[in-house]
Design a protein around this motif. Sequence first.
Motif, PDB file in Angstrom:
ATOM      1  N   GLU A   1      30.569  49.888  57.210  1.00 41.53           N
ATOM      2  CA  GLU A   1      30.617  49.432  55.824  1.00 41.53           C
ATOM      3  C   GLU A   1      31.233  50.464  54.888  1.00 41.53           C
ATOM      4  O   GLU A   1      31.661  50.119  53.785  1.00 41.53           O
ATOM      5  CB  GLU A   1      29.214  49.060  55.354  1.00 41.53           C
ATOM      6  N   LYS A   2      31.293  51.715  55.326  1.00 44.43           N
ATOM      7  CA  LYS A   2      31.910  52.747  54.491  1.00 44.43           C
ATOM      8  C   LYS A   2      33.370  52.419  54.198  1.00 44.43           C
ATOM      9  O   LYS A   2      33.878  52.698  53.112  1.00 44.43           O
ATOM     10  CB  LYS A   2      31.805  54.108  55.182  1.00 44.43           C
ATOM     11  N   THR A   3      34.040  51.786  55.161  1.00 42.56           N
ATOM     12  CA  THR A   3      35.443  51.430  54.963  1.00 42.56           C
ATOM     13  C   THR A   3      35.596  50.244  54.024  1.00 42.56           C
ATOM     14  O   THR A   3      36.676  50.016  53.478  1.00 42.56           O
ATOM     15  CB  THR A   3      36.098  51.086  56.312  1.00 42.56           C
ATOM     16  N   LEU A   4      34.514  49.470  53.832  1.00 45.06           N
ATOM     17  CA  LEU A   4      34.580  48.271  53.004  1.00 45.06           C
ATOM     18  C   LEU A   4      34.086  48.501  51.584  1.00 45.06           C
ATOM     19  O   LEU A   4      34.531  47.824  50.652  1.00 45.06           O
ATOM     20  CB  LEU A   4      33.742  47.154  53.647  1.00 45.06           C
ATOM     21  N   LYS A   5      33.152  49.439  51.419  1.00 37.93           N
ATOM     22  CA  LYS A   5      32.525  49.612  50.119  1.00 37.93           C
ATOM     23  C   LYS A   5      33.317  50.563  49.234  1.00 37.93           C
ATOM     24  O   LYS A   5      32.822  51.598  48.771  1.00 37.93           O
ATOM     25  CB  LYS A   5      31.083  50.107  50.306  1.00 37.93           C
ATOM     26  N   THR A   6      34.560  50.176  48.987  1.00 45.43           N
ATOM     27  CA  THR A   6      35.403  50.906  48.059  1.00 45.43           C
ATOM     28  C   THR A   6      35.092  50.428  46.645  1.00 45.43           C
ATOM     29  O   THR A   6      34.542  49.341  46.458  1.00 45.43           O
ATOM     30  CB  THR A   6      36.880  50.652  48.371  1.00 45.43           C
ATOM     31  N   PRO A   7      35.411  51.218  45.622  1.00 48.42           N
ATOM     32  CA  PRO A   7      35.146  50.772  44.243  1.00 48.42           C
ATOM     33  C   PRO A   7      35.731  49.392  43.927  1.00 48.42           C
ATOM     34  O   PRO A   7      35.029  48.565  43.329  1.00 48.42           O
ATOM     35  CB  PRO A   7      35.774  51.888  43.397  1.00 48.42           C
ATOM     36  N   PRO A   8      36.989  49.093  44.305  1.00 48.28           N
ATOM     37  CA  PRO A   8      37.501  47.741  44.007  1.00 48.28           C
ATOM     38  C   PRO A   8      36.709  46.637  44.699  1.00 48.28           C
ATOM     39  O   PRO A   8      36.448  45.584  44.108  1.00 48.28           O
ATOM     40  CB  PRO A   8      38.944  47.796  44.521  1.00 48.28           C
ATOM     41  N   ASN A   9      36.318  46.867  45.962  1.00 51.00           N
ATOM     42  CA  ASN A   9      35.550  45.853  46.682  1.00 51.00           C
ATOM     43  C   ASN A   9      34.159  45.671  46.081  1.00 51.00           C
ATOM     44  O   ASN A   9      33.649  44.544  45.999  1.00 51.00           O
ATOM     45  CB  ASN A   9      35.438  46.219  48.160  1.00 51.00           C
ATOM     46  N   LYS A  10      33.529  46.765  45.673  1.00 52.67           N
ATOM     47  CA  LYS A  10      32.216  46.661  45.038  1.00 52.67           C
ATOM     48  C   LYS A  10      32.308  45.883  43.728  1.00 52.67           C
ATOM     49  O   LYS A  10      31.452  45.042  43.416  1.00 52.67           O
ATOM     50  CB  LYS A  10      31.653  48.063  44.774  1.00 52.67           C
ATOM     51  N   PHE A  11      33.348  46.147  42.955  1.00 59.08           N
ATOM     52  CA  PHE A  11      33.548  45.453  41.682  1.00 59.08           C
ATOM     53  C   PHE A  11      33.764  43.965  41.917  1.00 59.08           C
ATOM     54  O   PHE A  11      33.169  43.111  41.249  1.00 59.08           O
ATOM     55  CB  PHE A  11      34.747  46.059  40.959  1.00 59.08           C
ATOM     56  N   ARG A  12      34.597  43.638  42.911  1.00 56.19           N
ATOM     57  CA  ARG A  12      34.875  42.229  43.226  1.00 56.19           C
ATOM     58  C   ARG A  12      33.616  41.518  43.686  1.00 56.19           C
ATOM     59  O   ARG A  12      33.318  40.401  43.252  1.00 56.19           O
ATOM     60  CB  ARG A  12      35.950  42.151  44.308  1.00 56.19           C
ATOM     61  N   LYS A  13      32.840  42.175  44.548  1.00 55.09           N
ATOM     62  CA  LYS A  13      31.635  41.550  45.091  1.00 55.09           C
ATOM     63  C   LYS A  13      30.607  41.307  44.003  1.00 55.09           C
ATOM     64  O   LYS A  13      29.941  40.265  43.981  1.00 55.09           O
ATOM     65  CB  LYS A  13      31.044  42.441  46.182  1.00 55.09           C
ATOM     66  N   ALA A  14      30.466  42.250  43.088  1.00 54.53           N
ATOM     67  CA  ALA A  14      29.517  42.065  41.993  1.00 54.53           C
ATOM     68  C   ALA A  14      29.912  40.870  41.131  1.00 54.53           C
ATOM     69  O   ALA A  14      29.047  40.094  40.693  1.00 54.53           O
ATOM     70  CB  ALA A  14      29.447  43.333  41.142  1.00 54.53           C
ATOM     71  N   GLY A  15      31.203  40.707  40.901  1.00 54.24           N
ATOM     72  CA  GLY A  15      31.674  39.553  40.144  1.00 54.24           C
ATOM     73  C   GLY A  15      31.384  38.242  40.860  1.00 54.24           C
ATOM     74  O   GLY A  15      30.992  37.249  40.239  1.00 54.24           O
TER      75      GLY A  15
END
Length: 301
Positions: A97-111
Amino acid sequence: MDDAATAVFVERVACISCGGGTLQEVCAGRFDEGAVERFIREDPWGEHPAPFLRGQRWSYVACQDCDMAFHRYVLAPDWSERLFSRWMSQEAIAAFEKTLKTPPNKFRKAGEHTAHVLRIEKLTRVLRGSQPTRVLDFGCGYGEFLSMCFLYGFDACGVDRSAAKRDNNTYSRVFAEIDDVAAMAPFHALTLFEVLEHLVEPQALMLRLRDLLATGGILVLETPDCSGVRKIETREEYARIHPLEHLNGFTPETLKGFAERLGFESITRPIACVTSDLDRVAKSLLHPLVTPTTRQYFRKR
């Protein structure tokens, strides 16, 4: 279980959606050869599964009656438990998950989480009246969606079979079994985000969960879209129909058919725009109208 043993698989001989028995093989191979062997070897693991998979065969089939595709062979229960406890250790999950939890991905997922909350709130207004929205998130992982529900005042709880994820959850009301939340029913909404593809018996599981959902309640299903996947040669194809983990390959059509056979009515998801960019607003308005997806909403009949 002998650490030098060979993994045991059981065969699924009937369609997981319609129950049909006419299955056609789409692609197949062995776990210790080709692209599948290479990708498994490269993946992060706790106890590495490769030694236990030597000589074992995988087979991806499609039902000739309803087009549902799935892996014919799945790990036997004790070996499935080993997959989720020893092979997929907390350290291995964190490395993946370290490769997936980038700032852009976290922002997108929260949205995306916020958009689901807004839609569920709108769709359950008549059903719940003045009550808080009661949500069950099955396969809740680390509880990010539950935390978003809590911020909006929902009465939410989750179930997840992974001890590693329950022990490292961001939300307190997460349980190991469906029976642990049965007393909290009926729920106004039931969500399964990227869960159905992992289940050996998805229909039986959904029948149990359906009983916990109020009549008229909302079901949200989200899976990888496996449209057009006919082989495993690339990392993308492997990710969509991973023979150990992604046991079922849904498309927009087969996901809709799966839910409707269980007594759910397909509904159009309400528009929810969580963005300050006008171009993204336009995209969110048009995309569901022109492109079928495996992110779908249903109402319990």
